[in-house]
Design a protein around this motif. Structure first.
Motif, PDB file in Angstrom:
ATOM      1  N   LYS A 143       0.855  -1.068  -0.087  1.00 27.92           N
ATOM      2  CA  LYS A 143      -0.114   0.041   0.085  1.00 27.92           C
ATOM      3  C   LYS A 143       0.892   1.373   0.124  1.00 27.92           C
ATOM      4  O   LYS A 143       0.281   2.220  -0.757  1.00 27.92           O
ATOM      5  CB  LYS A 143      -0.872  -0.070   1.191  1.00 27.92           C
ATOM      6  N   ILE A 144       1.722   1.218   0.765  1.00 27.53           N
ATOM      7  CA  ILE A 144       2.670   2.552   0.866  1.00 27.53           C
ATOM      8  C   ILE A 144       3.906   2.536  -0.086  1.00 27.53           C
ATOM      9  O   ILE A 144       4.264   3.582   0.086  1.00 27.53           O
ATOM     10  CB  ILE A 144       3.260   2.433   2.647  1.00 27.53           C
ATOM     11  N   ASP A 145       4.265   1.514  -0.724  1.00 27.24           N
ATOM     12  CA  ASP A 145       5.188   1.739  -1.600  1.00 27.24           C
ATOM     13  C   ASP A 145       4.771   1.003  -2.952  1.00 27.24           C
ATOM     14  O   ASP A 145       5.608   0.170  -3.672  1.00 27.24           O
ATOM     15  CB  ASP A 145       6.485   0.923  -1.334  1.00 27.24           C
TER      16      ASP A 145
ATOM     17  N   ALA B 295      -7.584   3.839   9.215  1.00 29.95           N
ATOM     18  CA  ALA B 295      -8.611   2.972   8.209  1.00 29.95           C
ATOM     19  C   ALA B 295      -9.017   3.710   7.060  1.00 29.95           C
ATOM     20  O   ALA B 295      -8.726   2.878   5.826  1.00 29.95           O
ATOM     21  CB  ALA B 295      -9.820   2.923   9.019  1.00 29.95           C
ATOM     22  N   SER B 296      -8.897   4.879   6.760  1.00 30.67           N
ATOM     23  CA  SER B 296      -9.299   5.649   5.494  1.00 30.67           C
ATOM     24  C   SER B 296      -7.813   5.558   4.776  1.00 30.67           C
ATOM     25  O   SER B 296      -7.951   5.498   3.323  1.00 30.67           O
ATOM     26  CB  SER B 296      -9.442   7.091   5.654  1.00 30.67           C
ATOM     27  N   TYR B 297      -6.548   5.685   5.461  1.00 34.90           N
ATOM     28  CA  TYR B 297      -5.261   5.697   4.599  1.00 34.90           C
ATOM     29  C   TYR B 297      -5.277   4.163   3.867  1.00 34.90           C
ATOM     30  O   TYR B 297      -4.693   4.340   2.944  1.00 34.90           O
ATOM     31  CB  TYR B 297      -4.100   5.873   5.654  1.00 34.90           C
ATOM     32  N   PHE B 298      -5.570   3.069   4.609  1.00 32.37           N
ATOM     33  CA  PHE B 298      -5.354   1.717   4.217  1.00 32.37           C
ATOM     34  C   PHE B 298      -6.541   1.541   3.327  1.00 32.37           C
ATOM     35  O   PHE B 298      -6.686   0.304   2.974  1.00 32.37           O
ATOM     36  CB  PHE B 298      -5.162   0.851   5.280  1.00 32.37           C
ATOM     37  N   GLN B 299      -7.694   2.163   3.240  1.00 34.53           N
ATOM     38  CA  GLN B 299      -9.011   2.047   2.623  1.00 34.53           C
ATOM     39  C   GLN B 299      -9.500   0.560   3.141  1.00 34.53           C
ATOM     40  O   GLN B 299      -9.832  -0.316   2.139  1.00 34.53           O
ATOM     41  CB  GLN B 299      -8.685   2.014   1.294  1.00 34.53           C
TER      42      GLN B 299
ATOM     43  N   GLN C 235      10.130  -3.794   7.758  1.00 34.28           N
ATOM     44  CA  GLN C 235       9.466  -3.052   8.699  1.00 34.28           C
ATOM     45  C   GLN C 235       8.563  -1.984   8.087  1.00 34.28           C
ATOM     46  O   GLN C 235       8.807  -1.472   6.963  1.00 34.28           O
ATOM     47  CB  GLN C 235      10.523  -2.058   9.482  1.00 34.28           C
ATOM     48  N   ASP C 236       7.614  -1.636   8.734  1.00 31.51           N
ATOM     49  CA  ASP C 236       6.493  -0.701   8.293  1.00 31.51           C
ATOM     50  C   ASP C 236       7.021   0.585   7.925  1.00 31.51           C
ATOM     51  O   ASP C 236       7.755   1.158   8.741  1.00 31.51           O
ATOM     52  CB  ASP C 236       5.390  -0.621   9.279  1.00 31.51           C
ATOM     53  N   GLY C 237       6.767   1.038   6.881  1.00 29.28           N
ATOM     54  CA  GLY C 237       7.095   2.316   6.497  1.00 29.28           C
ATOM     55  C   GLY C 237       8.426   2.346   5.581  1.00 29.28           C
ATOM     56  O   GLY C 237       8.850   3.593   5.193  1.00 29.28           O
ATOM     57  N   TYR C 238       9.196   1.407   5.539  1.00 30.32           N
ATOM     58  CA  TYR C 238      10.375   1.356   4.628  1.00 30.32           C
ATOM     59  C   TYR C 238      10.539   0.266   3.717  1.00 30.32           C
ATOM     60  O   TYR C 238       9.763  -0.771   3.813  1.00 30.32           O
ATOM     61  CB  TYR C 238      11.414   0.706   5.676  1.00 30.32           C
ATOM     62  N   ARG C 239      11.385   0.172   2.782  1.00 30.85           N
ATOM     63  CA  ARG C 239      11.240  -0.670   1.512  1.00 30.85           C
ATOM     64  C   ARG C 239      11.909  -1.952   2.160  1.00 30.85           C
ATOM     65  O   ARG C 239      12.969  -2.003   2.866  1.00 30.85           O
ATOM     66  CB  ARG C 239      12.024  -0.158   0.360  1.00 30.85           C
TER      67      ARG C 239
END
Length: 530
Positions: free
Chosen positions: A75-77, A294-298, A237-241
């Motif tokens: 989702k974040i990358d 919740a909205s960020y990850f839909q 780790q969350d937030g990192y590649r």
């Protein structure tokens, strides 16, 4: 063809249309079942247990057929994921071309295609969800070399395939009986290869460590008993590649792996949202910070957990929310010993007792007070009746409890301490007896009262008593010291990481010794391992 309509047929059609209108579509069901699990440490000291809890809680939801668990890194990358996906797709196409060339007996061409495919896979190893495609490519490469007459080279490729995926199996359509024999030899070699070890660190710390797609711990991590040969390591780790590395592990050595994880553009925002969300899980109505996640990850469902560390005890508090209702479905809390080997069991037991389909709508641990719910007290201890939980925990705030002294530790510790003291007293008594006989022999006033034969008997028995006293006193002293050391320093790991009051099983304790006579006494040597 004329279709007759009357009042009854119109009513029937209207009813059918109404039913169709309220039936959710497949995509709607998938949307309703989407869930994300957010796990965060209450303070820096709890980051390592929080990383373990995060992995096992997400693994629980991924295995739960009720939910469609969202993968955070995808989702974040998304951009990096898409770029890597294209490269992995090209690698898969090269493997297919290599197999086609193999079928046509164009072995040189097949080997070129397969080597290029393996190279692409390994350059993008950070994004491999499974090691199976890479293992399959190595198997096809091994078959091509064997068919070309290069058996040793082909066998090395097969060994690499089995190291990467121990469950790898060759395609029976291309492996004839003689090639299957080589594959079985390669499997034996891979399974019996000498072991090596790794020391894994990461920046930032407390990243998940995956070996050949399997979770093995959290950085910093020292891990032994790893087969030497080709191995794939991934740090997440969350937030990192994801950091990925292919390692050719040498036998009987320790490989150092230092992974620097690249932060995504969302790393700082993600940490901020996590830290704000865990502070709001005690509210029954969904807080803005949790709704933002919740909205960020839909997603339509969200699980938020806070992990704290009190001494050696992990305190895990999790809450599940429904975005549709904006309400908390349930909150539950548990406490268990921080033991990496038992962490999965502890989390699995907690999730099953509170968030399974069977128990999700039962009273939450926060509300159960002194009641026994699903075989568990509010402080996490096992129970069969409410009386087992009475007085152990407040209905509003659980008691802080420490780790109990295991039964085996008490039995061995106090047994050795008390037994050793008793043996020392016996030894001391023998010393006193030997001393009294020596006094008779040496005292001018006492010696004339006894015959020469009696004096010789006194000398012989006195020496025997002195030696026995030395031995018994030494044994008693060693036993007493060992008992004291057990009580002070031995912390056996329980086989079940229950909250306070769990059960424990026997741990290995070995005591060995030797006794050698020397001039004027005996030499005692004892060694204990526990």
């Amino acid at each position: 063809m004329k279709i007759p309509f009357n009042r009854h047929s119109l009513i029937s059609l209207a009813a059918i249309a109404s039913c169709l209108a309220i039936l959710p579509s497949k995509s709607a069901l998938a949307q309703d079942s989407s869930i994300i699990a957010v796990v965060h440490a209450s303070d820096p000291a709890a980051q390592k247990p929080a990383a373990y809890a995060k992995y096992y809680i997400r693994n629980y939801f991924q295995a739960d057929s009720r939910y469609d668990s969202v993968e955070i890194d995808k989702k974040i990358d998304a951009l990096s994921q898409q770029t890597a996906a294209k490269q992995l797709q090209l690698a898969a196409e090269m493997v297919q071309k290599g197999r086609e060339a193999y079928d046509s007996l164009e072995l040189d061409q097949a080997i070129d295609f397969l080597q290029n495919a393996i190279s692409k896979y390994e350059r993008n190893v950070s994004y491999l969800d499974s090691t199976r495609p890479l293992s399959d490519a190595y198997i096809a490469l091994g078959a091509s070399y064997i068919l070309r007459g290069e058996e040793k080279t082909g066998k090395r490729a097969l060994v690499s395939a089995i190291h990467i995926d121990p469950l790898a199996q060759p395609d029976p359509r291309i492996f004839n009986p003689s090639m299957m024999e080589i594959f079985n030899d390669a499997r034996d070699e891979a399974q019996n290869s000498p072991r090596g070890a790794v020391n894994v660190i990461s920046n930032p710390g407390y990243a998940e460590v995956h070996l050949n797609g399997k979770f093995i711990g959290v950085t910093p991590l020292s891990k032994g008993d790893i087969p030497s040969g080709r191995q794939i390591f991934q740090l997440r780790q969350d937030g990192y590649r994801t950091y990925g590395r292919v390692v050719d592990l040498a036998p009987h050595t320790e490989e150092s792996i230092s992974g620097s994880l690249e932060a995504t553009a969302e790393a700082a925002r993600l940490r901020d949202m996590y830290s704000r969300a865990i502070k709001q899980i005690n509210k029954e109505t969904m807080a803005d910070s949790i709704r933002e996640l919740a909205s960020y990850f839909q997603v339509n469902n969200i699980f938020v957990a806070e992990v704290a560390l009190e001494g050696e005890m992990v305190v895990l508090t999790g809450a599940q929310y429904s975005v549709a209702t904006g309400q908390r479905v349930k909150i539950a809390k548990t406490t268990f010993l921080f033991d990496a080997e038992q962490f999965e069991y502890s989390v699995q037991k907690y999730m099953n007792a509170n968030f399974s389909a069977e128990n999700l709508n039962k009273p939450s641990i926060e509300d159960q007070g002194d009641k026994c719910v699903s075989g568990q007290c509010a402080d996490g201890r096992l129970c069969t009746a409410d009386s087992d939980c009475a007085g152990r925990v407040s209905s509003t705030k659980p008691k802080k409890t420490g780790s109990p002294m295991p039964t085996m530790k008490k039995v061995l510790g106090f047994g050795l301490l008390g037994g050793g003291a008793g043996v020392m007293l016996i030894g001391g008594g023998l010393w006193i007896g030997a001393g009294s006989k020596a006094y008779i022999i040496k005292d001018p006033k006492q010696k004339p009262l006894y015959s020469q034969r009696q004096i010789k008997d006194f000398q012989s028995s006195g020496k025997a008593m002195a030696v026995a006293g030395d031995v018994l006193f030494s044994i008693g002293a060693v036993a007493a010291v060992a008992g004291g050391a057990l009580l002070l320093f031995w912390n056996p790991k329980p086989k079940t990481s229950t909250a306070v009051g769990g059960t424990e099983t026997a741990s290995a304790v070995t005591i060995s010794g030797s006794l050698a006579p020397v001039q004027g006494g005996a030499y005692l040597s004892m060694q204990g391992t526990f």
